[in-house]
Scaffold this active site. Structure first.
Site, PDB file in Angstrom:
ATOM      1  N   SER B 154       0.834  -1.190   0.000  1.00 33.56           N
ATOM      2  CA  SER B 154       0.000   0.000   0.000  1.00 33.56           C
ATOM      3  C   SER B 154       0.878   1.253   0.000  1.00 33.56           C
ATOM      4  O   SER B 154       1.777   1.378  -0.840  1.00 33.56           O
ATOM      5  CB  SER B 154      -0.926  -0.072   1.215  1.00 33.56           C
ATOM      6  OG  SER B 154      -1.927   0.885   1.155  1.00 33.56           O
ATOM      7  N   ARG B 224     -11.933   6.375  10.054  1.00 40.35           N
ATOM      8  CA  ARG B 224     -11.528   4.978  10.099  1.00 40.35           C
ATOM      9  C   ARG B 224     -12.600   4.069   9.470  1.00 40.35           C
ATOM     10  O   ARG B 224     -12.286   3.103   8.796  1.00 40.35           O
ATOM     11  CB  ARG B 224     -11.275   4.563  11.553  1.00 40.35           C
ATOM     12  CG  ARG B 224     -10.904   3.118  11.745  1.00 40.35           C
ATOM     13  CD  ARG B 224      -9.666   2.760  10.961  1.00 40.35           C
ATOM     14  NE  ARG B 224      -9.187   1.422  11.287  1.00 40.35           N
ATOM     15  CZ  ARG B 224      -8.281   0.780  10.567  1.00 40.35           C
ATOM     16  NH1 ARG B 224      -7.756   1.348   9.499  1.00 40.35           N
ATOM     17  NH2 ARG B 224      -7.883  -0.416  10.912  1.00 40.35           N
ATOM     18  N   ASP B 326      -8.828  -6.312  -4.707  1.00 35.76           N
ATOM     19  CA  ASP B 326      -8.431  -5.034  -4.119  1.00 35.76           C
ATOM     20  C   ASP B 326      -8.924  -3.907  -5.027  1.00 35.76           C
ATOM     21  O   ASP B 326      -8.403  -3.714  -6.118  1.00 35.76           O
ATOM     22  CB  ASP B 326      -6.905  -5.001  -3.978  1.00 35.76           C
ATOM     23  CG  ASP B 326      -6.400  -3.737  -3.301  1.00 35.76           C
ATOM     24  OD1 ASP B 326      -7.204  -2.821  -3.067  1.00 35.76           O
ATOM     25  OD2 ASP B 326      -5.181  -3.680  -3.007  1.00 35.76           O
ATOM     26  N   HIS B 359      -8.224  -5.005  -0.307  1.00 36.65           N
ATOM     27  CA  HIS B 359      -6.900  -4.433  -0.033  1.00 36.65           C
ATOM     28  C   HIS B 359      -6.244  -5.075   1.190  1.00 36.65           C
ATOM     29  O   HIS B 359      -5.036  -5.248   1.244  1.00 36.65           O
ATOM     30  CB  HIS B 359      -7.051  -2.924   0.177  1.00 36.65           C
ATOM     31  CG  HIS B 359      -5.759  -2.187   0.272  1.00 36.65           C
ATOM     32  ND1 HIS B 359      -4.770  -2.280  -0.683  1.00 36.65           N
ATOM     33  CD2 HIS B 359      -5.276  -1.339   1.209  1.00 36.65           C
ATOM     34  CE1 HIS B 359      -3.743  -1.522  -0.329  1.00 36.65           C
ATOM     35  NE2 HIS B 359      -4.018  -0.946   0.811  1.00 36.65           N
ATOM     36  N   ASP B 360      -7.061  -5.441   2.164  1.00 36.77           N
ATOM     37  CA  ASP B 360      -6.553  -6.082   3.392  1.00 36.77           C
ATOM     38  C   ASP B 360      -5.765  -7.358   3.114  1.00 36.77           C
ATOM     39  O   ASP B 360      -5.000  -7.800   3.970  1.00 36.77           O
ATOM     40  CB  ASP B 360      -7.716  -6.427   4.326  1.00 36.77           C
ATOM     41  CG  ASP B 360      -7.818  -5.442   5.479  1.00 36.77           C
ATOM     42  OD1 ASP B 360      -7.026  -4.483   5.501  1.00 36.77           O
ATOM     43  OD2 ASP B 360      -8.694  -5.641   6.340  1.00 36.77           O
TER      44      ASP B 360
END
Lengths: 223, 400
Positions: B154, B224, B326, B359-360
């Site tokens: 990232s 968040r 992602d 993405h995680d």
């Protein structure tokens, strides 16, 4: 099932068509068509190997011929094999296009035993001939006498090069030697070399009926 | 908890830099401190160092535990450790908490020597390149001239790319995971929503909330929450939470809605929990600073958008990895990087991992992903640490 494979077993000769391995750094023997391609490859070429599988050809070319370049492969396990043997690989479906490669970025682009499984075969060949100055294609020769014999007996052919049943084959675009030569001509590609194998052994006499694999080398014809 | 495969207990270290560091925004910063962790041993030839670059909300604590607390495992503990893909029995692994972050390195919470007050909004706006220059200074002090690899996911991947172009002679291999050569418009838009949530929180006080004894907790929570949504794939969210209702076991009314705007669905509960947890440990000014650094990263900008020209100085070999689901840093962004590297005839391997987690996924232990990175680090090990052994990849480079 077994009976239909008789053709495969009878003529198979595991040691056929192997190249001597220089320096013992790539101990694994190359598949016969790859060995032929490797023999044709000019030393220190910049190579793109489309559908490179486990990277055997690129690894051999790097070690024995000082070649550089990349494999292109979609299969996870094959990509991992490439990384393990020090072959740079781009994980990509060649059908998705070769757009990330520039015009004439490579000396030689290889497509071994994969063209018959492409959907847009013409596009793949056009793109292939755009990103490299020279192309090498190997494919199963559908004109082999056994295929005709098999169909005469009322069965779709199943062979070592095409070990699939009609209902599960990934092969979409099968061609004979003559078909393929016409195709190259249509695309304005000039044949610079051809070789024929039957179960790994060179075929000199009646190759269009006796070869199980054909290997062509070509470049864009001068205009 | 088994210690096998873990670097075990680790302690952060701190380094102070008195010399002023020139920043891209024209300002300088002097007398700053960087906190870092390291694992494994630097070999005598100093050839086995690996720099890990951290992403938005992570820190220098990449691997191992603090004080034996199993909940304190580093953010990339599945990747780094003895016998893991980045094997600390072979490599000396280091990760620096970036300037402006809130985990110990000098940042907006630190005291501004000019005022005696926390920097707050006066802390300079930093860029990815500034971070890399600071990391390089720390590497100098550790006596590391050249890294066997610089690696990040990232925003960390952006730093790895910047390393490869700003210090080409210092990076043998660049491992850029789930990253992009620049943020998409949509990405900048998400960052802006997060920043607006923070700065419009009445407790933000123009960034000087420290003096008021409050934190813009609500803004941070919303920031968040939106970030978290973009890190997950639609499918994974649906699978994990679906439309399940949040119910106390006793009052479970068999699927009946309560007709309220309070938490009704499990996903709401989850996001609020993540938001609250985050707002308790993350600094609001740091969130603004890091999202802005993400927005600004665009190495091709000075080259009229020509990424190949921007990456031309790099001399490293590259491993680029993306994940199919992602959508925050989509595979197409990695394709751009690969295409630019191909144009430069750089050695590059590109793996597109078929993982469902969005993405995680770059933080999770997908077997194919882990195997690819492990195999690539085997190659790094051969290239950088065993020059006497003839390796095919190396003999080719020498011949070329």
């Amino acid at each position: 099932m077994k009976a239909r494979h008789g053709f495969i077993e009878s003529a198979s000769s595991p040691a056929a068509g192997l190249l001597p391995v220089d320096g013992g750094s790539e101990a694994r023997a190359l598949r016969p068509d790859l060995a032929l391609i490797a023999r044709w490859m000019p030393p220190n070429s910049r190579v793109l190997d489309l559908g490179c599988g486990d990277g055997a050809l690129m690894a051999w070319l790097q070690t024995a011929k000082g070649c550089t370049g990349y494999g292109v492969e979609i299969d996870d396990a094959a990509v991992l094999s490439c990384v393990r043997r020090g072959v740079d690989v781009i994980q990509r479906d060649i059908e998705a296009g070769l757009g990330m490669f520039g015009h004439d970025q490579f000396d030689v682009v290889v497509l071994s035993m994969a063209i018959q499984a492409t959907k847009e075969t013409e596009r793949v060949l056009r793109e292939m001939s755009a990103v490299g100055r020279e192309g090498i294609v190997s494919f199963p020769n559908f004109g082999h006498w056994y295929h005709a014999w098999s169909i005469l007996r009322g069965r779709m052919p199943v062979s070592r090069e095409m070990p699939y049943e009609w209902y599960n084959t990934p092969n979409l675009h099968l061609a004979t030697v003559r078909d393929f030569e016409d195709f190259l001509a249509k695309l304005g590609l000039e044949i610079t070399g051809r070789a024929f194998l039957a179960d790994g052994e060179p075929v000199k006499w009646l190759p269009s009926q006796r070869a199980t694999q054909a290997i062509y080398r070509f470049r864009r014809a001068a205009r | 908890m088994s210690a096998v495969g873990s670097v075990g207990n680790v302690s952060p270290q701190r380094m102070r830099f008195e010399a002023p560091l020139a920043l891209r925004n024209g300002a300088t910063i002097a007398g700053y401190e960087l906190v870092y962790e390291s694992y494994g041993e630097l070999n005598a030839a100093r050839s086995n160092a690996v720099m890990i670059c951290h992403a938005l909300n992570a820190s220098h604590h990449v691997a191992g535990l603090h004080d034996g607390d199993p909940r304190s495992a580093g953010w990339w503990d599945n990747m780094i450790g003895p016998g893991k893909p980045v094997d600390t029995r072979r490599f000396f692994v280091i990760c620096v908490n970036n300037l402006g972050s809130c985990f110990g390195s000098t940042g907006p919470m630190s005291t501004n020597p000019d005022t005696g007050e926390p920097y707050g909004p006066d802390f300079p706006v930093l860029t990815v390149e500034d971070w890399v220059h600071a990391q390089a200074l720390l590497a100098d002090r550790l006596g590391i001239e050249r890294f066997a690899a610089v690696m990040g996911g990232s925003l960390g991947g952006m730093q790895a790319l910047a390393w490869a172009t700003l210090y080409p002679q210092r990076v043998a291999h660049c491992v850029a995971i789930a990253t992009a050569p620049k943020l998409s418009t949509q990405n900048i838009a998400f960052n802006e929503v997060a920043r607006r949530a923070i700065v419009t929180d009445p407790d933000f006080h123009g960034g000087r909330f420290y003096a008021h004894g409050v934190v813009p907790s609500r803004g941070l929570q919303v920031a968040r929450m939106i970030g978290h949504i973009t890190y997950l794939s639609d499918d994974v969210m649906a699978e994990k939470f679906g439309r399940a209702l949040r119910r106390e076991a006793a009052s479970a009314g068999a699927g009946d809605y309560r007709f309220t705007y309070d938490i009704e669905f499990e996903i709401e509960s989850y996001l609020r929990y993540q938001g609250e947890k985050f707002s308790k440990y993350f600094d609001a000014n740091t969130y603004l600073l890091i999202t802005r650094a993400l927005d600004y990263f665009d190495p091709a900008l000075p080259y009229g958008g020509d990424l190949a020209a921007a990456l031309a100085p790099a001399s490293a070999d590259f491993l680029v990895v993306s994940f199919t689901t992602d959508w925050r840093f989509a595979p197409e962004r990695s394709h751009e990087i690969v295409e630019a590297l191909l144009a430069n005839r750089r050695r590059v391997t590109y793996a597109e991992i078929d993982a469902p987690h969005g993405h995680d996924a770059f933080l999770l232990a997908d077997p194919q992903y882990m195997s690819i990175v492990a195999a690539y680090f085997d190659r790094i090990h051969q290239n950088c640490l065993e020059p006497a052994v003839p390796v095919s990849t190396q003999s080719v480079e020498e011949a070329a």
